[in-house]
Scaffold this active site. Structure first.
Site, mmCIF file in Angstrom:
data_model
loop_
_atom_site.group_PDB
_atom_site.id
_atom_site.type_symbol
_atom_site.label_atom_id
_atom_site.label_comp_id
_atom_site.label_asym_id
_atom_site.label_seq_id
_atom_site.Cartn_x
_atom_site.Cartn_y
_atom_site.Cartn_z
ATOM 1 N N HIS A 84 16.409 130.784 45.722
ATOM 2 C CA HIS A 84 17.404 131.570 44.990
ATOM 3 C C HIS A 84 16.724 132.346 43.868
ATOM 4 O O HIS A 84 15.555 132.117 43.547
ATOM 5 C CB HIS A 84 18.496 130.667 44.417
ATOM 6 C CG HIS A 84 19.489 130.198 45.426
ATOM 7 N ND1 HIS A 84 19.244 129.125 46.271
ATOM 8 C CD2 HIS A 84 20.725 130.653 45.760
ATOM 9 C CE1 HIS A 84 20.276 128.941 47.059
ATOM 10 N NE2 HIS A 84 21.200 129.851 46.761
ATOM 11 N N LYS B 85 19.145 130.927 38.616
ATOM 12 C CA LYS B 85 19.937 129.776 39.073
ATOM 13 C C LYS B 85 19.519 128.522 38.318
ATOM 14 O O LYS B 85 18.316 128.241 38.178
ATOM 15 C CB LYS B 85 19.771 129.579 40.577
ATOM 16 C CG LYS B 85 20.717 128.522 41.152
ATOM 17 C CD LYS B 85 20.732 128.559 42.672
ATOM 18 C CE LYS B 85 21.618 127.479 43.270
ATOM 19 N NZ LYS B 85 23.024 127.601 42.803
#
Length: 267
Positions: free
Chosen positions: A156, A160
């Site tokens: 990600h 995040k």
């Protein structure tokens, strides 16, 4: 009749995507947008945060009034905030669509208690592709014995804050369900140093973070002399917003309880 929808975390990346999807959906009416008190979005027209066109709904910091006014609220915020929102949903009998990740077991239990009074759709990932992937992972895991090692790799964007991702953990639960084992007992979420040989039956996780990656997930079934890899790559957060709106529409009229995207998608 148009569905009266609210969005919490409206100023965040995902919140803006949710606002845009609600405003673009013909049978939805945006009736409120909430963000934390110190958000730069406070007092702004919600439409300017997403489409660039004003919609007449101003961002504020009062979730109580939002849950009282909306028929459904979309929530991709933080675990501690989501738990409080679930309590408000229970009080107002408001549909609560939760895409928040990083929830601890005790927080999930509190959401489940709130769901005794209202429908709550709780899903780590609301895309059609990921939910199909979860179904496939469970079937493959059920078909292969423990001589096939299972590893889950996810990547990600750099912003995040939780790891492994909620989707990766959901894929792990799917694999564990296929194997008929408890993920908590078989999960290996980190490896460092001299760890010894891999234990048969473990389900491993590897986490990557960087750039602006929306979300990549691969489940690897590694056997002797061959390997199966099942992969999903998200190119845009649009897929999550579309899934959330679909979940809100589906949950209206459902009995109180916790539902998943598998329920929403009829899987």
């Amino acid at each position: 009749m148009r569905v009266r929808v609210g969005v919490v975390g409206a100023g965040g990346r995902m919140g803006r995507m949710l606002l845009g999807e609600v405003l673009a959906t013909g049978d939805m009416e945006l009736v409120g947008a909430v963000d934390r008190p110190d958000s730069p979005a406070q007092g702004m027209d919600a439409g300017l945060l997403t489409t660039g066109e004003p919609c007449g709904v101003l961002v504020h910091d009062d979730p109580v009034s939002l849950f009282a006014d909306a028929e459904a609220v979309l929530d991709f915020t933080r675990p501690e905030a989501t738990v409080e929102h679930a309590k408000l949903a229970a009080q107002g009998k408001t549909v609560h669509v939760v895409g928040t990740t990083g929830l601890e077991p005790d927080q999930v239990a509190m959401i489940e208690r709130a769901a005794k009074h209202t429908p709550i759709v709780l899903a780590p990932n609301m895309s059609l592709g990921v939910n199909l992937l979860m179904a496939l992972v469970e079937k493959v895991a059920a078909a292969l014995d423990e001589s096939w090692d299972i590893e889950i790799v996810e990547m990600h964007h750099r912003h995040k804050v939780d790891a492994p991702s909620g989707t990766a953990l959901g894929l792990g639960r799917a694999a564990a369900a296929g194997r008929e084992v408890d993920l908590a007992e078989r999960a290996v979420r980190a490896r460092d140093g001299v760890t010894g040989e891999r234990r048969a039956g473990d389900i491993g996780f590897a986490t990557l973070r960087g750039g602006d990656v929306v979300g990549d997930h691969t489940v690897i079934f590694a056997g002797a002399g061959e390997r199966i890899e099942l992969t999903h790559k998200a190119a845009s957060r649009d897929i999550f917003a579309k899934g959330a709106v679909r979940a809100a529409r589906w949950a209206l009229g459902q009995h109180p309880g916790v539902y998943t995207m598998a329920d929403v998608l009829g899987m």
